[in-house]
Design a protein around this motif. Structure first.
Motif, short mmCIF file in Angstrom:
data_model
loop_
_atom_site.label_atom_id
_atom_site.label_comp_id
_atom_site.label_asym_id
_atom_site.label_seq_id
_atom_site.Cartn_x
_atom_site.Cartn_y
_atom_site.Cartn_z
N ASN A 147 40.89 57.26 50.70
CA ASN A 147 42.18 56.56 50.72
C ASN A 147 42.03 55.04 50.66
O ASN A 147 42.98 54.30 50.93
N ILE A 148 40.83 54.57 50.30
CA ILE A 148 40.57 53.13 50.22
C ILE A 148 41.01 52.61 48.85
O ILE A 148 40.50 53.06 47.82
N LEU A 149 41.97 51.69 48.85
CA LEU A 149 42.41 51.06 47.61
C LEU A 149 41.61 49.77 47.41
O LEU A 149 41.56 48.93 48.31
N ILE A 150 41.00 49.64 46.24
CA ILE A 150 40.13 48.51 45.94
C ILE A 150 40.61 47.83 44.67
O ILE A 150 40.71 48.48 43.61
N ASN A 151 40.91 46.55 44.76
CA ASN A 151 41.40 45.83 43.60
C ASN A 151 40.82 44.42 43.52
O ASN A 151 40.33 43.88 44.52
N LEU A 152 40.87 43.86 42.32
CA LEU A 152 40.42 42.50 42.06
C LEU A 152 41.63 41.58 41.92
O LEU A 152 42.63 41.95 41.31
N ALA A 153 41.51 40.39 42.48
CA ALA A 153 42.60 39.42 42.43
C ALA A 153 42.13 38.12 41.79
O ALA A 153 41.03 37.65 42.08
N CYS A 154 42.98 37.56 40.94
CA CYS A 154 42.72 36.22 40.39
C CYS A 154 43.78 35.27 40.92
O CYS A 154 44.98 35.50 40.72
N PRO A 155 43.37 34.20 41.61
CA PRO A 155 44.35 33.27 42.20
C PRO A 155 44.93 32.28 41.21
O PRO A 155 45.86 31.55 41.56
N GLY A 156 44.39 32.23 39.99
CA GLY A 156 44.81 31.20 39.05
C GLY A 156 44.06 29.90 39.29
O GLY A 156 43.21 29.80 40.19
N TYR A 157 44.35 28.92 38.48
CA TYR A 157 43.64 27.64 38.56
C TYR A 157 44.18 26.83 39.73
O TYR A 157 45.15 26.07 39.60
N THR A 158 43.56 27.04 40.87
CA THR A 158 44.06 26.51 42.14
C THR A 158 43.27 25.28 42.56
O THR A 158 42.05 25.24 42.43
#
Length: 241
Positions: free
Chosen positions: A186-197
């Motif tokens: 039940n582990i949800l694993i995702n990648l996030a991009c914060p944008g040019y911060t």
């Protein structure tokens, strides 16, 4: 042991990591502020607490196995489980990063933090995540790790970066392997991009605020149980691999 949702954010003493911790803390969660610099870590914790967050410091150097093990023990002693892990700690590496000029040690350093650091921390925290009713892992990546965008003529993908960009592509690939192995959990694993911060990683040249950059990680950390897994997202939606 507390029934409150428990999160750990690595590299949380400043920038995007701090704002992720602040955002999760605003939800009433307990938030571990993972960072290796004691002074900055404790200053961040004090600021978060002053804002009403239930924050606590987690001494954590993602390149040091003993430090990672100790961090897992601290979380276990405090809560007995971990609900959300945000692997945010990262470096860009030095210059130059053109592949014909880069020092191989620069590439290795970026990989050690941005990829192997994620592996070390994730593996240490997995037993605690498995005790959660709704575990989430968010790995902070970047569109510069997208091979599709990197190979598209005219695409705006930043400077040539054989250490940083390559490490994010490597992180994306490793994340896919975690998704494959843990798909029946039940582990949800995702990648996030914060944008040019605007952070110290880019000498504050970014066009987004750290709070804006943190938004996608907070969204993925709070996904419902039927939410996606194995995705690569920014604020606008899915990012091509």
């Amino acid at each position: 042991m507390s029934d409150r949702t428990m999160a750990l954010v690595t590299g949380a003493n400043k920038g995007i990591g701090y704002e992720i911790a602040a955002g999760l803390g605003a939800l009433g969660w307990q938030v571990g502020v993972g960072a290796r610099d004691e002074e900055r870590r404790e200053a961040a914790v004090a600021k978060l607490r002053a804002g009403g967050a239930d924050a606590f410091g987690v001494p954590l150097d993602v390149t040091d196995g003993a430090s990672v093990t100790a961090a897992a023990r601290l979380i276990e002693d405090r809560a007995g489980r971990l609900d959300v892990l945000v692997n945010n700690a990262g470096i860009t590496g030095g210059r130059p990063q053109e592949p014909t000029l880069v020092d191989p040690a620069t590439i290795l350093a970026a990989v050690d933090v941005n990829v192997l650091g994620v592996v070390r921390v994730t593996n240490a925290m997995l037993p605690l995540l498995r005790r959660s009713a709704s575990p989430r892992i968010v790995n902070m990546s970047s569109t510069v790790g997208s091979l599709t965008r990197q190979s598209t003529p005219g695409a705006q993908v930043g400077p040539i970066a054989a250490a940083y960009s390559t490490s994010k592509t490597f992180l994306n690939a490793v994340t896919v392997q975690y998704v494959r192995e843990l798909r029946d959990t039940n582990i949800l694993i995702n990648l996030a991009c914060p944008g040019y911060t605007a952070t110290d990683l880019n000498a504050f040249s970014g066009v987004r605020t750290p709070e804006q950059g943190a938004a996608i990680a907070i969204r993925l950390a709070t996904l419902p149980d039927d939410g996606p897994t194995g995705g690569f997202f920014d604020d606008e939606g899915e990012i091509p691999w």
